[in-house]
Design an enzyme around this catalytic site. Structure first.
Site, short mmCIF file in Angstrom:
data_model
loop_
_atom_site.label_atom_id
_atom_site.label_comp_id
_atom_site.label_asym_id
_atom_site.label_seq_id
_atom_site.Cartn_x
_atom_site.Cartn_y
_atom_site.Cartn_z
N ARG A 276 3.73 17.84 2.39
CA ARG A 276 4.01 19.23 1.99
C ARG A 276 3.35 20.21 2.95
O ARG A 276 2.25 19.97 3.44
CB ARG A 276 3.45 19.49 0.58
CG ARG A 276 4.00 18.60 -0.51
CD ARG A 276 5.42 18.84 -0.87
NE ARG A 276 5.72 20.19 -1.27
CZ ARG A 276 6.86 20.54 -1.89
NH1 ARG A 276 7.77 19.62 -2.21
NH2 ARG A 276 7.08 21.78 -2.20
N VAL A 277 4.02 21.30 3.19
CA VAL A 277 3.44 22.36 4.02
C VAL A 277 3.07 23.56 3.15
O VAL A 277 2.64 24.58 3.65
CB VAL A 277 4.40 22.79 5.14
CG1 VAL A 277 4.62 21.65 6.11
CG2 VAL A 277 5.72 23.30 4.60
N ASP A 278 3.27 23.43 1.84
CA ASP A 278 2.92 24.54 0.95
C ASP A 278 1.72 24.13 0.10
O ASP A 278 1.09 23.11 0.34
CB ASP A 278 4.12 24.93 0.07
CG ASP A 278 4.67 23.72 -0.68
OD1 ASP A 278 4.03 22.63 -0.66
OD2 ASP A 278 5.73 23.85 -1.31
N ASP A 279 1.39 24.92 -0.89
CA ASP A 279 0.21 24.64 -1.70
C ASP A 279 0.53 23.69 -2.85
O ASP A 279 0.26 23.96 -4.02
CB ASP A 279 -0.40 25.94 -2.22
CG ASP A 279 -1.01 26.72 -1.07
OD1 ASP A 279 -1.52 26.08 -0.14
OD2 ASP A 279 -0.98 27.96 -1.11
#
Ligand code: 6R9
Length: 697
Positions: A563-566
């Site tokens: 994942r590149v998000d939170d």
């Protein structure tokens, strides 16, 4: 792990969307290096598996079918839909979609004009074809020796009884029904009964807390809840009815009334005599449903009629109700199941997922039944009574396809090869994995030890939102590489974008997006179409943004980097850092919280929480326990932080944003690689955190 350089992303979502104003998170998301990239040559794996004769002859045939699937979606997906029963056929031009917010609202439509029912196609169709005696479910209980077989005809009878009961309590087409059940046959039966009458099921995983269940019930306004008395998971008794009761009370506090609770008396785990019972609202399943007729009229629905809602975590706010519709989901789901697992009618197939997650929806309930397979439904856990349980069950039922998560593989691997080698496993032909990137070491063990080198490993990358597999190696159709999900499924056009939204060509690393709609694209976020557009379509206009980073190698194989998000992926479960932070700051001693993921040998990622306490409050073991309890109560035990790090201060920029990349580096013990910290308001905070890490428990 790839994607080691952290930069401010090009897209920034509105900070007002955060779960709580007191939460410390900001949008210093993990981003990927968007550039040309090379991937190390993988270890060799066999090119062919003599035991597996795939439905698709070879890579050349795949290429040909793939080309057609993306250039002529109406024709390709029309052909794939022919095998199903449609009360009314779809129009010739049945596909339409808009993925570009600049062109107007995002919309996706598949099989326009078509009318069908997924329950009819999963059950009645097989019974009508004379296959009613084929086992649909081989249920294996938590305790060794407790099992039960149900044929397609028997499942259909039970589905009809329950469908009639649902109608009798006033459930109508389009109404949401909440399901909070253990892994009994009655769970997929409940989903199918909803689908039969056109009701929208919303299954909530049995590990969620009362508060989480209540939030989901209220969001979709489910007036009917299906649950069970309790369940045994390994040696642990889980009191589902009590949690369900608490959830219903919480709903009432918010002026939402759950009118009817149907409770399955799972007497072996918890007899009804041990449960609280509210007359007028609660009904015992076995008493109420048994007398209804075993036939129930099918509600024929438009292809775009909603089928189910499933809540999933994102980077912001509360979980989103991902909505899937009927026709496209049915065809895509059945097609992926058939090709991914090389499945044929009557095959004994086992997916270990719980129906509370998307894998249990698509690859336990719908996909295998739509293909006429025989499904193992397992109530227990892979390590009970010992780490050989899965292989014992594989031998007992002669399982041909086995599908599980990397976290389970890693935990079984740790228990040693002897648990595997005690059992024959000679029925196995295909091994699947899902939920998170599989590390090559675990891949190797799965392939060499569990599969004795005879079975291809199908590493399936997909999401709740995609409804079905998106990138995966079709077994024995092309060469695998351990750790790579390889190539896209029919109809899927993945792209890698740089932070400005430019498509990267050839070998590259970037943001993983999808360029075109596929039949089981999520149709909306329930009750919040704007959030749907903001989350998935505004970051890169013209594309569906997956939230993942990926690399593409010289053979055009995809390697998902995470994942590149939170969002953190704990044992394959998606958890939003904002949700955990919101739960922590809900504790009255907690002033601020920032949560990041860290590498965990079994779970893939663990949860690392930095917590600042209110002025004058001393950090203590009791407070630590209390904070963990707050997360358990708000979300569920599976989201409990592994580490609580008492942080007198958090690293913030002068504008007050927390630098999460710094927190990730400290959690990973990589403080020598902090990067540029010159914009921190107080750089001294970093040293303080490094020094206090020893005390983190
Ligand atoms: C099906 C499911 C989706 C997220 C996804 C990605 C990760 C899933 C993966 C994988 C690498 C795989 N993920 N499968 N990463 N390789 N084979 O898990 O859905 O719970 O919505 O999670 O899981 O990060 O974005 P969901």
């Amino acid at each position: 792990r790839l994607g080691s350089q952290f930069v401010q992303p090009a897209y920034a979502l509105a900070p007002s969307a955060r779960a709580s104003a007191r939460c410390a998170s900001v949008y210093t998301n993990r981003t990927v290096m968007c550039q040309a990239a090379s991937v190390a040559a993988p270890e060799t794996v066999p090119a062919t598996y003599p035991n597996v004769t795939p439905h698709i002859a070879d890579r050349a045939q795949y290429e040909q079918l793939y080309q057609r699937s993306v250039t002529d979606p109406d024709g390709f997906w029309g052909d794939m839909a022919e095998q199903f029963h449609w009360q009314r056929k779809w129009d010739d031009k049945h596909v339409s979609y808009n993925f570009d917010v600049r062109q107007g609202p995002i919309s996706v439509e598949w099989y326009k004009g078509g009318v069908t029912n997924i329950c009819y196609n999963a059950l009645d169709r097989h019974v009508a074809a004379g296959n009613g005696d084929v086992p649909a479910f081989l249920w294996e209980g938590n305790d060794v020796g407790r099992d039960k077989t149900m044929t397609y005809a028997e499942v259909l009878d039970d589905v009809c009884r329950l469908a009639n009961w649902l109608r009798s309590v006033g459930v109508q087409k389009g109404d949401a029904v909440a399901i909070y059940m253990p892994m009994l046959c009655e769970l997929p039966i409940a989903m199918l009964a909803c689908a039969r009458i056109g009701a929208v099921h919303s299954v909530v995983f049995g590990g969620f807390s009362a508060e989480a269940l209540a939030g989901r019930i209220e969001d979709c306004q489910a007036r009917v809840l299906l649950t069970a008395s309790g369940v045994m998971r390994a040696n642990k008794k889980i009191d589902l009815k009590k949690i369900a009761d608490d959830a219903v009370k919480l709903c009432a506090k918010n002026n939402f009334k759950v009118e009817t609770c149907l409770v399955y008396d799972n007497a072996n785990a918890m007899p009804r005599s041990e449960c609280a019972f509210t007359p007028g609202r609660d009904v015992w399943w076995q008493d109420a449903v048994a007398d209804f007729p075993t036939t129930a009229e099918v509600e024929w629905v438009d292809s775009e009629h909603p089928l189910f809602l499933l809540y999933t975590s994102g980077s912001t706010g509360k979980p989103k109700g991902v909505l899937h519709s009927t026709g496209g989901y049915m065809v895509y789901n059945a097609t992926t199941t058939k090709y991914a697992f090389n499945l044929s009618p009557g095959d004994v197939y086992w997916c270990t997922a719980d129906c509370g997650w998307i894998t249990g929806h698509s690859y336990l309930t719908y996909g295998p039944l739509l293909n006429g397979a025989t499904n193992v439904v397992f109530e227990g856990v892979p390590t009970y009574p010992d780490a050989g349980r899965c292989w014992e069950v594989v031998d007992k039922y002669k399982v041909k396809q086995f599908y599980t998560a990397p976290t389970a593989i890693r935990s079984l691997m740790r228990s040693g090869d002897s648990h595997v080698q005690k059992h024959k496993r000679d029925s196995l032909q295909i091994l699947g994995t899902v939920g998170e990137p599989i590390n090559p070491e675990a891949w190797r063990w799965y392939h060499d030890v569990v599969g004795d080198g005879r079975c291809p490993v199908v590493d399936t990358w997909w999401q709740t939102e995609t409804g079905g597999h998106m990138i995966l190696p079709l077994p024995n159709v092309w060469q695998q590489k351990p750790g790579s999900a390889t190539l896209p499924f029919f109809g899927v056009v993945p792209v890698l974008l740089d932070e400005k939204g430019n498509e990267l060509k050839g070998e590259a690393e970037g943001y993983l997006c999808i360029k075109n709609a596929w039949p089981s694209t999520l149709r909306t976020v329930y009750g919040d179409h704007e959030r749907y557009e903001t989350n998935y379509f505004k970051p890169f206009p013209g594309y569906y943004f997956t939230g993942d980073g990926a690399k593409r190698d010289a053979d055009a194989y995809y390697w998902i980097t995470g994942r590149v998000d939170d969002v953190i992926n704990v044992s394959g479960h998606r958890i939003g850092t904002a949700e955990v932070e919101s739960a922590l700051v809900g504790h009255n001693h907690c002033a601020e919280a920032a949560v990041v993921g860290f590498e965990h040998p079994i779970k893939g990622q663990g949860i690392y929480a930095y917590v600042t306490l209110m002025e004058g409050v001393e950090y203590s073991e009791d407070i630590r326990k209390d904070l963990i309890k707050a997360v358990r109560n708000t979300i569920g035990a599976f989201a409990a932080p592994d580490v609580i790090h008492w942080a007198p201060g958090l690293p913030k920029t002068r504008s007050g944003k927390i630098m999460r990349r710094v927190l990730r580096k400290i959690a990973a013990k990589e403080e020598d690689q902090l990067g540029d910290v010159s914009t921190l308001a107080d750089p001294g905070v970093v040293q303080q955190l490094v020094a206090s890490r020893q005390a983190a428990l």
